[in-house]
Scaffold this motif. Structure first.
Motif, short mmCIF file in Angstrom:
data_model
loop_
_atom_site.label_atom_id
_atom_site.label_comp_id
_atom_site.label_asym_id
_atom_site.label_seq_id
_atom_site.Cartn_x
_atom_site.Cartn_y
_atom_site.Cartn_z
N LEU A 146 25.63 -32.96 7.23
CA LEU A 146 24.68 -34.07 7.33
C LEU A 146 24.34 -34.43 8.77
CD1 LEU A 146 22.93 -36.00 5.72
CD2 LEU A 146 24.82 -37.59 5.66
N PRO A 147 25.35 -34.63 9.65
CA PRO A 147 25.00 -34.93 11.04
C PRO A 147 24.16 -33.83 11.68
CG PRO A 147 27.34 -35.25 10.70
CD PRO A 147 26.80 -34.71 9.43
N LEU A 148 24.50 -32.57 11.36
CA LEU A 148 23.77 -31.46 11.96
C LEU A 148 22.32 -31.44 11.48
CD1 LEU A 148 24.91 -29.49 13.95
CD2 LEU A 148 25.06 -27.81 12.14
N LEU A 150 20.57 -34.00 10.50
CA LEU A 150 19.88 -35.11 11.15
C LEU A 150 19.47 -34.73 12.56
CD1 LEU A 150 22.20 -38.05 10.05
CD2 LEU A 150 19.90 -37.56 9.23
N VAL A 151 20.42 -34.12 13.28
CA VAL A 151 20.14 -33.76 14.67
C VAL A 151 19.01 -32.74 14.74
CG1 VAL A 151 21.13 -32.59 16.65
CG2 VAL A 151 22.46 -34.29 15.47
N ILE A 152 19.10 -31.70 13.89
CA ILE A 152 18.08 -30.64 13.94
C ILE A 152 16.70 -31.22 13.64
CG2 ILE A 152 17.30 -28.51 12.86
CD1 ILE A 152 20.18 -27.76 12.42
N MET A 154 15.66 -34.34 13.88
CA MET A 154 15.22 -35.23 14.95
C MET A 154 14.66 -34.43 16.12
SD MET A 154 15.03 -38.34 15.66
CE MET A 154 14.44 -39.18 17.12
#
Lengths: 312, 337
Positions: A146-148, A150-152, A154
């Motif tokens: 999930l964090p990855l 979101l980062v990608i 964004m």
């Protein structure tokens, strides 16, 4: 030698593909239709898909049309779901959002299934590649998805937006990243089945007849691993729909001019005091879709694997 | 056992290096400029100096090596020093990983935000386990009973309906209509006396319940199926024919064996507690770790995002090893190779 021993080789030299699968399909359908949850799930799912696809023809209001004079309205006869803070019609938005959400679910699931099947087949079939590919799978499983995601999203959102246009760009990005980060379980299941199937006589027979690796994998092994693939396809689609709505809910999915169910939830969550129904409809759509897919997946798994019947 | 542990740890090191490399590369290759949000009145030369001081234009591998040294050496030392008060000699000039938004060390921010996340999300996980185990045991014991059927349906719903919808529904019903609980979590609240304790309880009820329901429905299905695997085994029949009470057979013989895979699943789910916090904290506006990450992403605060994301990866790898070790410890039939 007994009769049985004579009979067995000829029987098992036949890849259990065409005839067996056709007979199996009827049997699977029979089992599936006896699973109450699965049948109800299928009815609900087909209804949602039909409403979302055919709705705009019956209810021809444009989802993007704003009308500031009629903003934040509750349900009424001409606006069954009410309107949002810009006066956009919420029923039309939910229908349009459903089309995007379902399209994301189907496309991301297809990418993940194709990737997972290829990796699983190759890893199971070629012993040399097994180690490296399974390490790769473990590596992907250890990524904080999930964090990855979101980062990608964004970071690459604006670039893709400018090169493919707002809607297509973000659609391609979301579908690709969800697909690339969700193939691991399919790969593991397929690999396990391929390892077992590879030792069967029909594969040896096909090899002896001079079939190439590609032909054996495509025509002999693939039809026999279809059932786990189908089950993970159903789980994958439910997962992709949830992931997309979660991303949109965090404000990092689709922009607000492209409604999806998750985005409608995100936009509606700040108006809980004025128009609470604004979040209820898209939430219900997401929940019912995922629930019906999960029930169908359950029924499918039970129908395909009799040993599991009544478990889980 | 020791050999297995060493082997697992040795495999974990390249995995973590690969993951840190992936995370670093994704963030580094991305377009985006940390000086992009600075006021336009800043002249170009100053902007250039800001970029240089942040080390933005260094080659990729150098940036990676610098970051790795900070993450693996400097930050643990700083955390240790802050916790114990002991100062290491010769380490005074070390550079911390600084957040681009606040200019304070990332690890300090994480230490500030961690308690909120642990309280809300951790408590929900514990509560979920406490609910799931008895429900799973009883549904398996009375398979196909009304309790089992309803339980299966409810857990299917709890598992399929995303928390960001159940959370919003709970807010609509209990905050907007009934006005029982506040919809925004107040993290500045300090529990000093009885009223502030009640206040704290009231604001925790909704997030904890919503998440606990979600966790419990996943776990109870798994508990039920492992119970069913064991309940028809020969050893259960032997225990019954010895004349043991049904209660003893189920709770001491069957449950103990069924808990082995459940415990590993619980260990594997702990990293998910932290990543799940990202969504929960957005629903109830809890100002925890997930909220820190989301804000970091919105403000392209690359060091912060890198550190938190990689910390999640470390947690996943660590709890994977822990689950494997726990499995072997609980089940003597497992032989480590």
């Amino acid at each position: 030698m007994s009769d049985i021993d004579l009979a067995r080789p000829t029987e098992s030299l036949q890849a259990p593909t065409s005839a067996a699968t056709r007979k199996g399909a009827a049997e699977i359908w029979h089992q599936f239709s006896r699973h109450t949850g699965a049948v109800i799930g299928m009815i609900v799912f087909v209804t949602i898909v039909a409403v979302v696809l055919l709705g705009p023809y019956v209810y021809p209001v444009k989802a993007s049309e704003t009308n500031v004079r009629a903003r934040n309205q509750g349900p009424s006869v001409e606006r069954p779901f009410g309107t949002d803070n810009l006066g956009r019609d919420l029923l039309a938005q939910n229908l349009a959002g459903g089309r995007v959400s379902l399209a994301v679910g189907v496309s991301a699931m297809l990418i993940s299934i194709v990737l997972g099947t290829i990796v699983g087949q190759v890893a199971g079939y070629f012993p040399r590649l097994d180690g490296p590919l399974m390490r790769l799978t473990d590596l992907f499983l250890a990524l904080p998805i999930l964090p990855l995601l979101l980062v990608i999203i964004m970071l690459f959102r604006d670039t893709l937006r400018s090169s493919f246009g707002p809607q297509t760009g973000i659609f391609l990005l979301i579908v690709t990243v969800i697909g690339i980060t969700s193939w691991m379980n399919t790969a593991r299941v397929v690999r396990g089945d391929v390892l077992a199937l590879k030792e069967r006589e029909f594969v040896t027979a096909a090899d002896a007849l001079g079939s190439g690796h590609g032909r054996i994998m495509w025509f002999h092994i693939l039809p026999n691993v279809m059932s786990p693939i189908l089950v993970s396809a159903s789980l994958g689609m439910a997962g992709a729909i949830i992931t997309e709505s979660a991303l949109s809910f965090l404000g990092l999915g689709f922009p607000s001019d492209v409604p999806t169910w998750g985005r409608l939830l995100f936009d509606g969550k700040d108006y809980l005091n004025i128009t609470p129904m604004r979040v209820v409809w898209p939430g219900l759509f997401i929940s019912l879709t995922v629930l019906s897919i999960n029930f169908m997946g359950d029924g499918l798994r039970d129908a395909l694997d009799p040993r599991l019947r009544g478990r889980e | 056992m020791a050999r297995f542990l060493v082997r697992r740890l040795l495999v974990a090191i390249p995995t973590l290096i690969a993951i840190s490399f992936i995370i670093f590369a994704v963030l580094d290759l991305a377009p985006g400029d940390p000086t992009g949000n600075l006021p336009l009145t800043i002249p170009a030369e100053v902007r250039e100096q800001v970029r240089r001081s942040l080390g933005v234009d260094d080659p990729f591998l150098i940036k990676y090596a610098k970051w790795a040294r900070q993450f693996f050496v400097y930050e643990p030392i700083s955390l240790f020093e802050n916790a114990t008060g002991i100062t290491f000699p010769g380490q005074e000039g070390r550079l911390r990983i600084l957040s681009w938004q606040t200019r304070s060390p990332v690890s300090d921010l994480i230490v500030q935000r961690l308690p909120q996340t642990l309280w809300v999300v951790g408590l929900a996980y514990l509560l979920g386990i406490v609910i799931a185990i008895p429900v799973g045991v009883y549904s398996a014991y009375r398979q196909y009973s009304i309790f089992d059927q309803v339980g299966t349906l409810v857990s299917m719903i709890g598992f399929s309906v995303p928390t960001f919808f159940t959370g919003l529904l709970a807010i609509i019903v209990f905050s907007v209509h009934l006005k029982w609980f506040p919809s925004i979590y107040d993290t500045t609240l300090v529990v000093r006396d009885w009223p502030s304790f009640v206040q704290q309880l009231r604001q925790m009820i909704m997030p904890v319940t919503v998440l606990a329901f979600f966790n419990a429905s996943q776990l109870s299905r798994f508990m039920r199926s492992t119970m069913l695997d064991n309940i028809h085994q020969d050893y259960a029949r032997t225990a019954r024919s010895k004349g043991l009470k049904e209660r003893v057979v189920i709770l001491q013989h069957v449950l103990r064996n069924s808990l082995i895979p459940v415990v590993t699943l619980i260990a594997l789910g702990i990293p998910g507690v932290f990543t799940g916090a990202i969504i929960t904290e957005q629903i109830f506006r809890v100002n925890g770790l997930g909220d820190l990450l989301i804000r970091g992403i919105y403000n392209s605060d690359i060091p912060l995002v890198q550190t938190i994301t990689f910390m999640f990866a470390v947690l996943i790898v660590f709890f994977n090893i822990l689950a494997d070790v726990a499995y072997g410890y609980l089940d003597p039939r497992i032989r480590y190779v």
